[in-house]
Design an enzyme around this catalytic site. Structure first.
Site, PDB file in Angstrom:
ATOM      1  N   ASP A 171      10.326  -9.953  71.521  1.00  0.00           N
ATOM      2  CA  ASP A 171      10.610 -11.097  70.947  1.00  0.00           C
ATOM      3  C   ASP A 171      10.403 -12.421  71.570  1.00  0.00           C
ATOM      4  O   ASP A 171       9.880 -12.330  72.919  1.00  0.00           O
ATOM      5  CB  ASP A 171      12.033 -11.002  70.450  1.00  0.00           C
ATOM      6  CG  ASP A 171      12.171 -12.089  69.281  1.00  0.00           C
ATOM      7  OD1 ASP A 171      11.513 -12.875  68.788  1.00  0.00           O
ATOM      8  OD2 ASP A 171      13.452 -11.836  68.532  1.00  0.00           O
TER       9      ASP A 171
HETATM   10  C1  BGC Z   1      13.019 -14.466  66.479  1.00  0.00           C
HETATM   11  C2  BGC Z   1      11.784 -13.413  65.997  1.00  0.00           C
HETATM   12  C3  BGC Z   1      10.610 -14.069  65.514  1.00  0.00           C
HETATM   13  C4  BGC Z   1       9.993 -14.913  66.729  1.00  0.00           C
HETATM   14  C5  BGC Z   1       8.638 -15.694  66.374  1.00  0.00           C
HETATM   15  C6  BGC Z   1      12.183 -15.109  67.455  1.00  0.00           C
HETATM   16  O1  BGC Z   1      13.044 -16.193  67.735  1.00  0.00           O
HETATM   17  O2  BGC Z   1      13.960 -13.596  66.897  1.00  0.00           O
HETATM   18  O3  BGC Z   1      12.312 -12.701  64.404  1.00  0.00           O
HETATM   19  O4  BGC Z   1       9.583 -13.288  64.860  1.00  0.00           O
HETATM   20  O5  BGC Z   1      11.074 -15.688  67.312  1.00  0.00           O
HETATM   21  O6  BGC Z   1       8.747 -16.726  65.798  1.00  0.00           O
END
Ligand code: BGC
Length: 746
Positions: free
Chosen positions: A290
């Site tokens: 993430d």
């Molecule tokens: C979120 C994810 C997301 C990623 C990319 C993160 O802050 O937890 O769910 O896919 O950002 O945008």
């Protein structure tokens, strides 16, 4: 294209001609493997590291795509394997061109984006969609999302989010499929199928990314990014199955979660990423972090600096670093120092290259950069119709006294509330490229379209969250002059979603005060709710005549709400998350354990039953609850036998009758309880469901088959097995059904 770049393609073509008699998929796999082996053999360590690096390109709604000028330099040097948040056929083509034409080996980029519930045509938030219990509809919505996303250059979608969610304080419950492991697993698979279709190579399919691995939904106290500490039994029986289901459905990639799990951050967790994912589940796609979650192992107190965090993550099995920059900056040195093996990096690159290959990017790196499709394939009439259809299927009729709904013809309607004319919040959190200003259909617009302007008056009454009561008088006057009042209230879209947790789950601001003021007019009131989580609507439950939980219903939300209010569509949604009476009861979910002192309200002498001083253990609305304009009755529950064995599955039959005046759909739910286990078992577990349409007055026998495999669980040794013993079996239209019988597993 220069010759050095197409060599692998020629090689691959020759292999295709030479091969002949093996199975098609085996041949395709070995062609791919040879292609990638050849490519890897020509890649430097730097180029392999480049594949593991993912950067964001911002997208500004006003100025369009933006990319940090530095990234372009990185791109040219082959230091980046993927870009996310780059949207637009031309824009992604321009970035792809750099990768393909200006780097030494011309390896194409993968383009990721958070398409959580639609790209331009926005569908209801995933929690809402799950309440439709309609797997086909959810697959269709994912398919349309993929088709629109690929028309704008995206080929990798950060969904489905499959975190089991039992804590409505946590804002991210909006992105998932609710609290149940069985339903959540089926939905995970349906969404993956919708996104990925039959072949990743098709122009309108993407590779999905199941997230957030793992146990993120159990974040302590519902506060985002918080610690998770849970038993392995709970992990295996409740939190892992939807991931397994998504991967079994072919999901090509998986994203780690921000939380630590039993003391080890998920992004550095060898047990999760290697032992379970690779060794037990044989996953051969790639693992992405993430957003900067590698770096976050430092504040977690698990890595001493960025270099150390890169070492931990790569050795734990993380293949791609999202936005952290630590793989780019440290992997080479770590290899030189012998802390990370080059083999580990080669395998990470291999996993990523395989997905690029499967997407067809080596054949045509620009296959998703099609400006024609961008003009014709988004926000089409069909896509909007599909969004309207699933939006109405997702709504849950929580209450409907005196048949207040559907609205009667020729009655005057006062439409009141901060969300009645809203086109902005209605899309819900995380709505990708959804236009929040002009395109969404508001409830006002939907109703006017359905019944004309003459019978509708409108007053905003108050804001979603402010102390201002100036609009109350006008709203009360309007309500007094009408025959029925429709109040449209709820949350801001960004009160749910990432890092939007709440500790107070009542309607924000003065909305409840406005409801109380309108109640004094004595007019029947229908409350339409738009929100991203279960709310503690006790007074509303007691005092409203009807309550429709519309969630955030998306682009066509207002039209879909009008369909339900006017009776053009008879509601059929059922809750997939329990509504608590009070925040203090959380986590509250239907499939809890019994405890050694289960509280029995019929035995008030039992002072030491597990309970609260100030509130009953009951939910406000249970999992599976949802009304229809018609009524259903259940009778004649029969089992084919009193016993189930590994060779003799159980056939269950129940007669369902539509006893009301409207045609309608019912979600018939089957639950079991394993009375004694080698570990304690939940008081009820969903094991099957059928969504059935019956005409008014019609009956149908509904049948289920239960096998011993349906009764398996992970025991204390984490063996997935069933155990002989007595079971209860329940069937009905909600998890609190009392229709019950029993059987024995021999
Ligand atoms: C979120 C994810 C997301 C990623 C990319 C993160 O802050 O937890 O769910 O896919 O950002 O945008």
């Amino acid at each position: 294209m220069k010759l050095k770049r197409i060599t692998p393609l020629i090689f691959c073509f020759c292999l295709t001609i030479l091969s002949g008699c093996t199975k098609k998929s085996d041949t395709a796999d070995s062609e791919m493997d040879r292609f990638i082996d050849d490519l890897l053999s020509r890649m430097t360590l730097d180029e392999k590291i480049g594949q593991t690096v993912l950067y964001t390109s911002g997208y500004d709604v006003i100025t369009g795509p933006t990319v940090d000028p530095d990234y372009k330099e990185y791109l040219k040097k082959g230091m980046v394997g993927g870009i996310f948040n780059a949207v637009g056929a031309d824009y992604t083509r321009s970035l792809q061109k750099i990768a393909v034409e200006e780097t030494r080996l011309g390896i194409p980029l993968i383009f990721g984006y958070d398409v959580i519930h639609g790209q331009r045509t926005i569908f209801p938030i995933p929690l809402a969609e799950s309440c439709s219990w309609d797997l086909e509809a959810m697959e269709r919505s994912a398919k349309i999302a993929a088709s629109e996303a690929t028309a704008e250059g995206v080929n990798w979608i950060y969904a489905p989010m499959v975190d089991i969610s039992r804590d409505p304080r946590w804002g991210r419950v909006a992105e998932g499929a609710g609290e149940d492991v069985y339903l959540g697993s089926l939905i995970a698979a349906a969404r993956v199928k919708g996104f990925q279709g039959n072949s990743l190579k098709d122009k309108n399919t993407v590779v999905a990314c199941v997230k957030h691995y793992a146990a993120y939904g159990a974040t302590m106290a519902g506060r985002d990014y918080n610690t998770v500490d849970m038993s392995l039994n709970e992990l295996w029986n409740t939190y892992l199955p939807p991931f397994k289901a998504a991967l079994d459905a072919g999901c090509g990639t998986i994203m780690t979660s921000f939380n630590d799990l039993n003391g080890i951050p998920a992004t550095g967790n060898n047990y999760l990423l290697k032992e379970i994912l690779r060794d037990r589940w044989n996953f051969n796609g790639f693992v992405v972090t993430d957003y900067t979650s590698i770096n976050e192992m430092i504040p977690h107190g698990y890595a001493k600096d960025e270099k150390h965090s890169a070492e931990i993550a790569m050795n734990a099995g993380v293949n791609m670093d999202m936005q952290g920059g630590v793989y780019m900056n440290h992997l080479k040195t770590l290899v030189e120092e012998g802390k990370v093996s080059e083999k580990e990096i080669t395998e990470a690159a291999r996993a990523i290259l395989r997905i690029k290959y499967k997407l067809g990017l080596f054949e045509d790196p620009y296959r998703y950069c099609d400006t024609d499709r961008e003009k014709t394939d988004i926000l089409t009439v069909e896509n909007k119709e599909a969004a309207r259809d699933i939006a109405r299927k997702s709504m849950v009729l929580l209450k409907n006294d005196n048949q207040t709904l559907p609205l009667k013809e020729d009655k005057r309607i006062a439409l009141i509330g901060p969300l009645a004319k809203d086109q902005y919040e209605i899309l819900g959190c995380w709505s990708a490229m959804g236009n929040r200003d002009t395109i969404p259909v508001s409830v006002y617009e939907g109703l006017v379209d359905a019944i004309g302007e003459n019978r509708i008056s409108y007053a905003k009454g108050c804001d979603i969250q402010s102390e201002d009561t100036k609009g109350f008088n006008e709203a009360v006057k309007m309500a007094s002059a009408a025959d029925v009042v429709v109040m449209v209230m709820g949350e801001y879209h960004n009160m749910s979603g990432e890092n939007n947790s709440r500790t107070d789950l009542s309607l924000p601001g003065v909305q409840l005060d406005l409801l109380k003021a309108i109640k004094k007019t004595g007019k029947p009131i229908v409350l339409v709710l738009m929100n991203g989580r279960p709310l503690t609507i006790n007074w509303e439950k007691e005092n409203m005549d009807a309550i429709l939980e519309a969630w955030f219903p998306g682009t066509m939300g207002g039209a879909a709400i009008a369909d339900v209010l006017t009776g053009k569509y008879n509601p059929s949604g059922k809750l997939t998350m329990t509504f608590p009476q009070r925040v203090g009861q959380i986590p509250l979910f239907y499939n809890h354990k019994n405890t050694g002192r289960p509280f029995d309200p019929n035995d008030p002498q039992f002072a030491y039953g597990s309970k609260y001083w100030d509130v009953s253990n009951d939910p406000l609305y249970p999992f599976g609850h949802g009304l229809s304009y018609t009524t259903f009755s259940y009778s004649d529950l029969t089992l084919s036998s009193k016993e189930i064995t590994s060779t003799n599955p159980l056939k269950i039959s129940i007669k369902l009758t539509n006893t009301g005046k409207y045609d309608g759909e019912e979600v018939v739910q089957l639950y079991t309880r394993d009375l004694v286990g080698s570990i304690t078992r939940p008081v009820k577990e969903l094991k099957g469901f059928k969504k059935v349409f019956l005409k008014a007055g019609e009956s149908q026998n509904i049948e289920f088959t239960l096998t011993v495999d349906d009764l398996r669980f992970y025991n204390a040794n984490l063996k997935y097995d069933y155990e002989p013993g007595d079971f209860h079996l329940f069937v009905g239209g909600s998890s609190d059904t009392k229709i019950k019988t029993g059987f024995v597993l021999e």
